[in-house]
Motif scaffolding. Structure first.
Motif, PDB file in Angstrom:
ATOM      1  N   UNK A  26       8.631  14.204 -38.880  1.00 12.07           N
ATOM      2  CA  UNK A  26       8.933  12.940 -38.214  1.00 12.07           C
ATOM      3  C   UNK A  26       8.489  11.758 -39.077  1.00 12.07           C
ATOM      4  N   UNK A  27       7.286  11.844 -39.625  1.00 15.61           N
ATOM      5  CA  UNK A  27       6.786  10.756 -40.465  1.00 15.61           C
ATOM      6  C   UNK A  27       7.651  10.590 -41.707  1.00 15.61           C
ATOM      7  N   UNK A  28       8.192  11.680 -42.193  1.00 15.81           N
ATOM      8  CA  UNK A  28       9.045  11.606 -43.381  1.00 15.81           C
ATOM      9  C   UNK A  28      10.368  10.922 -43.143  1.00 15.81           C
ATOM     10  N   UNK A  29      10.760  10.778 -41.884  1.00 19.57           N
ATOM     11  CA  UNK A  29      12.019  10.107 -41.560  1.00 19.57           C
ATOM     12  C   UNK A  29      11.887   8.591 -41.546  1.00 19.57           C
ATOM     13  N   UNK A  30      10.656   8.063 -41.548  1.00 25.78           N
ATOM     14  CA  UNK A  30      10.450   6.626 -41.390  1.00 25.78           C
ATOM     15  C   UNK A  30      10.765   5.880 -42.676  1.00 25.78           C
ATOM     16  N   UNK A  31      11.099   4.595 -42.530  1.00 24.45           N
ATOM     17  CA  UNK A  31      11.301   3.747 -43.696  1.00 24.45           C
ATOM     18  C   UNK A  31      10.004   3.630 -44.487  1.00 24.45           C
ATOM     19  N   UNK A  32      10.132   3.436 -45.793  1.00 23.56           N
ATOM     20  CA  UNK A  32       8.951   3.395 -46.665  1.00 23.56           C
ATOM     21  C   UNK A  32       7.992   2.266 -46.312  1.00 23.56           C
ATOM     22  N   UNK A  33       8.523   1.158 -45.746  1.00 25.16           N
ATOM     23  CA  UNK A  33       7.652   0.013 -45.480  1.00 25.16           C
ATOM     24  C   UNK A  33       7.089  -0.009 -44.064  1.00 25.16           C
ATOM     25  N   UNK A  34       7.279   1.079 -43.306  1.00 27.05           N
ATOM     26  CA  UNK A  34       6.650   1.173 -41.984  1.00 27.05           C
ATOM     27  C   UNK A  34       5.160   1.429 -42.174  1.00 27.05           C
ATOM     28  N   UNK A  35       4.330   0.643 -41.484  1.00 26.04           N
ATOM     29  CA  UNK A  35       2.882   0.825 -41.553  1.00 26.04           C
ATOM     30  C   UNK A  35       2.478   1.981 -40.650  1.00 26.04           C
ATOM     31  N   UNK A  36       1.784   2.971 -41.224  1.00 23.49           N
ATOM     32  CA  UNK A  36       1.307   4.124 -40.464  1.00 23.49           C
ATOM     33  C   UNK A  36      -0.213   4.130 -40.499  1.00 23.49           C
ATOM     34  N   UNK A  37      -0.835   4.101 -39.321  1.00 20.54           N
ATOM     35  CA  UNK A  37      -2.296   4.134 -39.210  1.00 20.54           C
ATOM     36  C   UNK A  37      -2.689   5.343 -38.389  1.00 20.54           C
ATOM     37  N   UNK A  38      -3.628   6.118 -38.882  1.00 21.96           N
ATOM     38  CA  UNK A  38      -4.053   7.337 -38.194  1.00 21.96           C
ATOM     39  C   UNK A  38      -5.450   7.149 -37.610  1.00 21.96           C
ATOM     40  N   UNK A  39      -5.569   7.475 -36.317  1.00 19.88           N
ATOM     41  CA  UNK A  39      -6.873   7.406 -35.658  1.00 19.88           C
ATOM     42  C   UNK A  39      -7.714   8.577 -36.145  1.00 19.88           C
ATOM     43  N   UNK A  40      -8.915   8.258 -36.602  1.00 18.79           N
ATOM     44  CA  UNK A  40      -9.767   9.302 -37.159  1.00 18.79           C
ATOM     45  C   UNK A  40     -11.065   8.698 -37.646  1.00 18.79           C
ATOM     46  N   UNK A  41     -11.620   9.262 -38.705  1.00 19.16           N
ATOM     47  CA  UNK A  41     -12.912   8.758 -39.201  1.00 19.16           C
ATOM     48  C   UNK A  41     -12.898   7.285 -39.574  1.00 19.16           C
ATOM     49  N   UNK A  42     -11.766   6.810 -40.126  1.00 16.77           N
ATOM     50  CA  UNK A  42     -11.712   5.417 -40.577  1.00 16.77           C
ATOM     51  C   UNK A  42     -11.137   4.462 -39.534  1.00 16.77           C
ATOM     52  N   UNK A  43     -10.655   4.979 -38.406  1.00 16.39           N
ATOM     53  CA  UNK A  43     -10.057   4.128 -37.374  1.00 16.39           C
ATOM     54  C   UNK A  43     -10.392   4.716 -36.013  1.00 16.39           C
ATOM     55  N   UNK A  44     -11.253   4.007 -35.282  1.00 16.15           N
ATOM     56  CA  UNK A  44     -11.646   4.490 -33.958  1.00 16.15           C
ATOM     57  C   UNK A  44     -10.553   4.187 -32.940  1.00 16.15           C
ATOM     58  N   UNK A  45     -10.670   4.770 -31.750  1.00 19.57           N
ATOM     59  CA  UNK A  45      -9.702   4.508 -30.686  1.00 19.57           C
ATOM     60  C   UNK A  45      -9.689   3.032 -30.311  1.00 19.57           C
ATOM     61  N   UNK A  46     -10.885   2.402 -30.248  1.00 19.66           N
ATOM     62  CA  UNK A  46     -10.950   0.973 -29.928  1.00 19.66           C
ATOM     63  C   UNK A  46     -10.275   0.145 -31.016  1.00 19.66           C
ATOM     64  N   UNK A  47     -10.484   0.525 -32.271  1.00 23.29           N
ATOM     65  CA  UNK A  47      -9.850  -0.193 -33.374  1.00 23.29           C
ATOM     66  C   UNK A  47      -8.334  -0.002 -33.347  1.00 23.29           C
ATOM     67  N   UNK A  48      -7.892   1.175 -32.936  1.00 28.06           N
ATOM     68  CA  UNK A  48      -6.456   1.419 -32.818  1.00 28.06           C
ATOM     69  C   UNK A  48      -5.842   0.510 -31.752  1.00 28.06           C
ATOM     70  N   UNK A  49      -6.548   0.369 -30.626  1.00 29.78           N
ATOM     71  CA  UNK A  49      -6.065  -0.541 -29.577  1.00 29.78           C
ATOM     72  C   UNK A  49      -5.996  -1.969 -30.095  1.00 29.78           C
TER      73      UNK A  49
END
Length: 288
Positions: free
Chosen positions: A218-241
């Motif tokens: 699915x991620x491979x279908x996106x345009x190259x300039x779409x911003x993708x951010x993954x919730x994890x060690x570097x991005x908390x749930x609150x930061x994602x919100x």
């Protein structure tokens, strides 16, 4: 000697320029009051046109439409006269009489008024294509098909719309909107289990925030300039919100993929920040 303003020879029936014209608050004249004219009247009304119908008699469909449309449809109960061409921007003729249709088309040609002739498309200077649309958060993508065969054009248009519904690549808006949008989509990590609506939103997004393991395909279908951010060690749930709120306020389309069972807390977090959003439920983790 030929004048520089002489009219060119009529173009072949399929040789034309597809064009969207603005008809809002502009008059369109319908010569003929039968069922074909009634169908076209609805099309022109949807485009915001002011419709004037000139016909000695009206089919029940046209009578009903005129009654419902109020002042947007004016009926002149008589036969066509050349003076009827003094005010319209466009003319549609469908009288059922080839001679009358040809006369109206010829007069329109002389007065440089676009004319659609339902009985013989080759007589006119314009055609109304088959139309359909695919909805996106930033507005509908309208599809017009013109093949010279109205029924074929309708079938092709429907096929294109169905294809875009299931494979919605390319639907992302390229012009920044003044107001962004946000969506929470339930995801179990398998792109094949996403709903059509979810896939359409994902492909329309400028920013994709992923909670958990999204399908790499699915991620491979996106345009190259779409911003993708993954919730994890570097991005908390609150930061994602906070990221969803900030990107939406900046006019972006934002989709946050979350496990289906986590939609409720993610919704409450966005509500607390005053973000307007839609929710697309997904398959619950572990369900077949």
């Amino acid at each position: 000697m030929t004048s520089a303003l002489a009219s060119p020879a009529p173009a072949p029936a399929l040789d034309g320029l597809p064009l969207t014209v603005g008809l809002s608050a502009r008059e369109v004249l319908l010569v003929g009051g039968g069922p074909v004219s009634a169908r076209r009247a609805r099309t022109f009304l949807e485009a915001g046109a002011l419709v004037r119908v000139v016909a000695p008699e009206l089919a029940p469909e046209m009578e009903s439409l005129a009654a419902r449309a109020g002042g947007a449809v004016v009926v002149v109960p008589r036969a066509f006269t050349p003076d009827d061409l003094d005010t319209p921007w466009m003319v549609h003729v469908a009288t059922g009489d080839p001679e009358v249709d040809a006369e109206v088309a010829a007069l329109c040609e002389r007065q440089r008024i676009w004319c659609v002739t339902a009985g013989d498309a080759a007589l006119g200077s314009a055609r109304v294509p088959a139309r359909t649309a695919v909805s996106t958060p930033s507005g509908p993508v309208r599809i017009a098909v013109d093949s010279g065969d109205p029924r074929r054009s309708v079938r092709v248009g429907r096929h294109v719309a169905r294809s875009l519904a299931t494979e919605p690549a390319g639907l992302r808006a390229r012009r920044r909107e003044d107001v962004g949008w946000a969506a929470l989509v339930g995801d179990c990590g398998d792109g094949d289990l996403l709903t059509i609506r979810a896939r359409r939103l994902i492909h329309a997004a400028d920013v994709l925030v992923v909670d958990g393991a999204a399908d790499p395909g699915l991620l491979g279908e996106l345009d190259d300039d779409v911003e993708v951010a993954e919730v994890g060690p570097s991005l908390s749930a609150d930061q994602a919100t906070a990221l969803v709120a900030a990107r939406t306020a900046a006019g972006n389309g934002v989709v946050r993929l979350v496990p289906a069972t986590a939609l409720a807390p993610a919704s409450r977090a966005l509500e607390a920040r005053g973000v307007a959003f839609q929710v697309v439920p997904g398959v619950v983790d572990g369900a077949a």
